[in-house]
Design an enzyme around this catalytic site. Structure first.
Site, PDB file in Angstrom:
ATOM      1  N   LYS A 173      -3.586 -13.731 -16.538  1.00  0.00           N
ATOM      2  CA  LYS A 173      -2.549 -13.020 -16.566  1.00  0.00           C
ATOM      3  C   LYS A 173      -2.482 -12.215 -15.290  1.00  0.00           C
ATOM      4  O   LYS A 173      -3.367 -12.201 -14.580  1.00  0.00           O
ATOM      5  CB  LYS A 173      -2.368 -11.912 -17.869  1.00  0.00           C
ATOM      6  CG  LYS A 173      -3.509 -11.108 -17.736  1.00  0.00           C
ATOM      7  CD  LYS A 173      -3.158 -10.033 -19.087  1.00  0.00           C
ATOM      8  CE  LYS A 173      -4.392  -9.287 -19.119  1.00  0.00           C
ATOM      9  NZ  LYS A 173      -4.674  -8.263 -20.067  1.00  0.00           N
ATOM     10  N   TYR A 179      -2.910  11.775   8.833  1.00  0.00           N
ATOM     11  CA  TYR A 179      -1.985  12.708   8.128  1.00  0.00           C
ATOM     12  C   TYR A 179      -2.717  14.054   7.719  1.00  0.00           C
ATOM     13  O   TYR A 179      -3.944  14.022   7.459  1.00  0.00           O
ATOM     14  CB  TYR A 179      -1.047  12.045   7.325  1.00  0.00           C
ATOM     15  CG  TYR A 179      -0.121  11.122   7.639  1.00  0.00           C
ATOM     16  CD1 TYR A 179       1.110  11.594   8.439  1.00  0.00           C
ATOM     17  CD2 TYR A 179      -0.350   9.717   7.351  1.00  0.00           C
ATOM     18  CE1 TYR A 179       1.975  10.577   8.631  1.00  0.00           C
ATOM     19  CE2 TYR A 179       0.952   8.926   7.653  1.00  0.00           C
ATOM     20  CZ  TYR A 179       1.824   9.365   8.251  1.00  0.00           C
ATOM     21  OH  TYR A 179       2.903   8.371   8.621  1.00  0.00           O
TER      22      TYR A 179
END
Length: 377
Positions: free
Chosen positions: A37, A270
């Protein structure tokens, strides 16, 4: 001049096949299937399912109908010819989410097998069988304590008291799923097993599927007739806090695309989350959270360059991250140098632990921007 700015994700199909053989040797008389899956946990369902088919796997589990149809069609194309001999596509593709009114005919058209998770799904599938005047294959999923999917106790009693509800079904297996199988000593494993044994006495002729990857290592009592490994096939440790018995099948590398010398007291990336405490050589890598690399590893993760550890510094951004390479031998630091993000030095399980998550999440988040290489030997 250095190589194109591209990260490389390598998936070793031969090692996935080796992991299948490891688990198969533990399965005793049980059939060994495979959970493929979520695109084989992000690694590529078609290529991996084809490799597993070549290793002897015939039972595949997916989550959704769309996954099942894609796999059915792709497997048919990829395994039609083996060793120059035409072979039949004799696979069973099981859909874990079950069936609904709107897609029951698609299941039948593509010869897919639903895992029936409640009485409503059972009735939908039974009605289609009645309309076609035939029996349709299915798995009954019993909830033994996971409380996620699975037929609840009160509905199991209804089925047991009304066996005509099963008239249209060719029941291949009863299945359930363990909640705490990664903790071999947890009492809940045995409690779920006992509950499944209790339900099974009402359906004594039907085969059983219980074990996922970690459950295989709980012992033969949990194996029954069909085993459903997923994570272990892809190198995730099925026995946490113990050595990994599986082969590592995934590696991820990124090239250095920029080098800078930064003086003491300067901020990296950042929000000024990292300030240099010494004159520092930093390397920028073209990988970030858009590629599935956890932002949580800002200022705490690491990478490896020629076997040497280099810490991540500053905030990981969408497409980039920065590492401190000051302590790496200078001859190993150059534009285009390949940096190990995941590999033998820093495994998927170690990275996940440092990020405060699980390896399943790391694998399934790997993005589409990587150059992918599938090794076959």
């Amino acid at each position: 001049m250095f190589e194109p700015i591209k990260c490389t994700l390598t998936i070793d199909l031969s090692l996935i096949r080796a992991n299948y053989r490891i688990l198969s040797a533990m399965a005793n008389q049980a059939i060994l299937g495979a959970v493929v899956k979520a695109n084989c946990y992000g690694l590529g369902a078609v290529k991996i399912a084809t490799a597993l088919y070549q290793e002897g796997c015939r039972d595949f589990f997916v989550a959704t109908l769309d996954e099942a149809i894609e796999l059915q069609e792709s497997l048919g194309n990829n395994i039609a010819v083996t060793s120059n001999k035409l072979i039949s596509n004799s696979t069973n593709i099981f859909v874990l989410s079950g069936v609904s009114n709107t897609d029951a005919k698609d299941f039948d058209q593509y010869k897919l097998i639903p895992v029936l998770n409640n009485l409503a799904q059972l009735q939908i599938w039974n009605q289609l069988a009645s309309n076609k005047n035939t029996k349709l294959p299915a798995i009954l999923h019993f909830n033994t304590g996971m409380h996620r999917l699975g037929i609840p106790h009160e509905e199991i009693e209804i089925i047991q008291q009304n066996p005509n509800l099963l008239n249209g079904l060719e029941l291949l297996y009863i299945m359930s799923h363990l909640s705490t199988s990664t903790d071999a000593d947890h009492i809940y494993n045995r409690q779920q097993l006992e509950k499944l044994k209790n339900y099974r006495q009402y359906f004594p002729e039907i085969k059983v599927s219980l074990a996922n990857s970690s459950s295989i290592f709980l012992g033969a009592d949990y194996h029954y007739d069909l085993i459903r490994p997923g994570a272990a096939l892809y190198g995730i440790n099925p026995t946490p806090r113990q050595p990994n018995p599986m082969q590592h099948v995934v590696s991820l590398t990124a090239p250095i695309i920029q080098l800078q010398s930064v003086l003491t007291g300067n901020a990296i990336s950042y929000d000024m989350t990292f300030i240099t405490k010494r004159d520092t050589i930093i390397a920028t890598l073209p990988i970030g959270y858009a590629d599935g690399y956890p932002r949580a590893l800002s200022n705490r993760g690491k990478v490896y360059i020629a076997g040497h550890s280099a810490p991540i510094v500053g905030t990981i951004s969408m497409d980039l991250m920065v590492v401190d390479v000051t302590d790496i031998p200078s001859e190993q630091i150059f534009l285009g140098q390949q940096v190990e993000i995941i590999g033998d030095y820093y495994t998927i399980d170690q990275l996940a632990e440092d990020a405060g998550t699980i390896a399943y999440e790391i694998l399934t988040r790997l993005g589409k921007r990587y150059h992918r290489i599938y090794k076959t030997d």
